[in-house]
Design an enzyme around this catalytic site. Structure first.
Site, short mmCIF file in Angstrom:
data_model
loop_
_atom_site.label_atom_id
_atom_site.label_comp_id
_atom_site.label_asym_id
_atom_site.label_seq_id
_atom_site.Cartn_x
_atom_site.Cartn_y
_atom_site.Cartn_z
N LYS A 24 125.62 65.85 1.21
CA LYS A 24 126.36 65.76 2.47
C LYS A 24 127.45 66.82 2.52
CE LYS A 24 128.97 62.16 5.03
NZ LYS A 24 129.38 60.74 4.95
N SER A 98 127.93 58.11 8.52
CA SER A 98 128.01 59.52 8.79
C SER A 98 127.13 60.37 7.85
CB SER A 98 129.47 59.97 8.64
OG SER A 98 129.95 59.71 7.31
N SER A 122 128.96 54.38 5.70
CA SER A 122 128.30 55.64 6.01
C SER A 122 127.11 55.99 5.14
CB SER A 122 129.32 56.79 5.96
OG SER A 122 130.18 56.75 7.08
#
Length: 364
Positions: A24, A98, A122
């Protein structure tokens, strides 16, 4: 706009055998910039790997950096500036956020492991929406240096995978050792939290709860700490990013913008009261988790369609904020389908009980 899960500035160069790791883009990878989901933050290249990346590279191959919601402050899986990765497990639907890009890359088979972060769901929400296993470690066992902070009291790196044995192997590499509490003896299925969900969600996940083979305890949680958590989290986000926001006035998508506007207006009294409420909730959670594993949906429903605004943030936070409040580990399982779309079950143990979750899920 559906986008590739990998960011163009985080292209992999490694060529070797091993599980492929998607990272990420809030996590530093040596020699690559970290964008944190906002073009105004793209700057100099990282001088070294984040500790989580360094540990995982000992057993995997870097596959590339992946998209994230803006500053990781969203559960939707969309981004005002870059778009949204499409969900390979539910075409036409969001991946959740996210850690959207990491989930999309793993679900599409373009990576075997996804490294994300989980502050308030997330990793767990994308795992649910994309039909993956997801793991949020005990807060005190997780390395957090080299990661763009959101709310440091609650931020942890987390993992996504299609297969439980690989996830367990990677988790063992990622986290610090700790003494292991006793294995859970009952499944805590709080009647008040489950009672607020659609009966279809409860019916779909009931078999997975039965498969745990534990007596069911329906003791209510007896409190709603969602608003207090949101305030406590927002205060930390503003402490991390408020100076930059005030100076640069960056453009955010509507949801993230509204949260920053609210964070900027918080009073010291509001924050103090919220932190007190969160601390009281933490103690209640720790008491109720003694000898138990908490079983909750990873999300209150299935993935919303791309391009349609989701209005489930508060309902999602009601489920997902409990782990960061307790500093506790969670293992998200791909447990069911509703109308053909994936839906996950999250198992939460007392802090330090990470290995117990994997043992329970694998039937060991």
């Amino acid at each position: 706009m559906a986008i590739d899960p990998f960011v163009p500035w985080g292209v992999a160069t490694e060529q070797s055998d091993g599980p492929r790791l998607a990272v990420k883009d809030v996590v530093d990878v040596e020699g690559l910039p970290t964008g944190a989901g906002h073009p105004d933050l793209l700057g100099k290249k990282a001088e070294r790997d984040a500790e989580a990346v360094a540990r995982l590279r000992s057993m995997s191959v870097f596959a590339g950096k992946t998209h994230t919601d803006e500053l990781a402050w969203s559960l939707g899986g969309t981004n005002q500036h870059y778009g949204a990765p499409e969900n390979p497990a539910a075409p036409g639907h969001v991946c959740g956020g996210s850690s959207s890009g990491s989930a999309a890359a793993v679900a599409a088979g373009r990576a075997d492991l996804g490294l994300g972060t989980d502050t308030a769901g997330s990793v767990r929400v994308p795992a649910s929406f994309c039909g993956l296993y997801g793991y949020r470690p005990t807060h005190s066992r997780a390395p957090r240096d080299g990661i763009v902070p959101l709310a440091p009291s609650y931020d942890v790196p987390g993992l996504l995978a299609r297969e439980l044995p690989l996830l367990e192997w990677a988790a063992d590499v990622l986290i610090d050792p700790a003494s292991r509490p006793a294995a859970p003896e009952r499944a805590w299925v709080p009647a008040d939290l489950w009672g607020e969900l659609s009966p279809r969600v409860g019916a779909a996940l009931a078999p997975a709860i039965r498969d745990l083979g534990l007596p069911v305890d329906r003791t209510p949680l007896g409190l709603d700490v969602t608003d207090a958590f949101a305030v406590a989290q927002a205060a930390e986000v503003w402490a991390c990013h408020g100076a930059w926001v005030r100076e640069k006035r960056p453009v955010f998508g509507p949801g993230v913008a509204a949260r920053f506007e609210r964070a900027e207006r918080l009073t010291a009294e509001e924050v103090s009261l919220a932190r007190k409420t969160v601390a009281e909730a933490r103690q209640r959670l720790l008491d109720l988790l003694e000898g138990a594993v908490l079983a909750l949906p990873s999300a209150p429903g299935t993935a919303p369609a791309l391009g349609r605004p989701a209005r489930t943030r508060a309902a999602t936070l009601r489920l997902t904020c409990l782990a960061p409040i307790a500093g506790a580990p969670v293992l998200a399982l791909p447990a069911a389908r509703v109308d053909g779309l994936p839906l996950g079950l999250s198992l939460m143990a007392a802090p330090g009980g990470d290995e117990n979750l994997f043992a329970l899920a694998s039937g060991a």
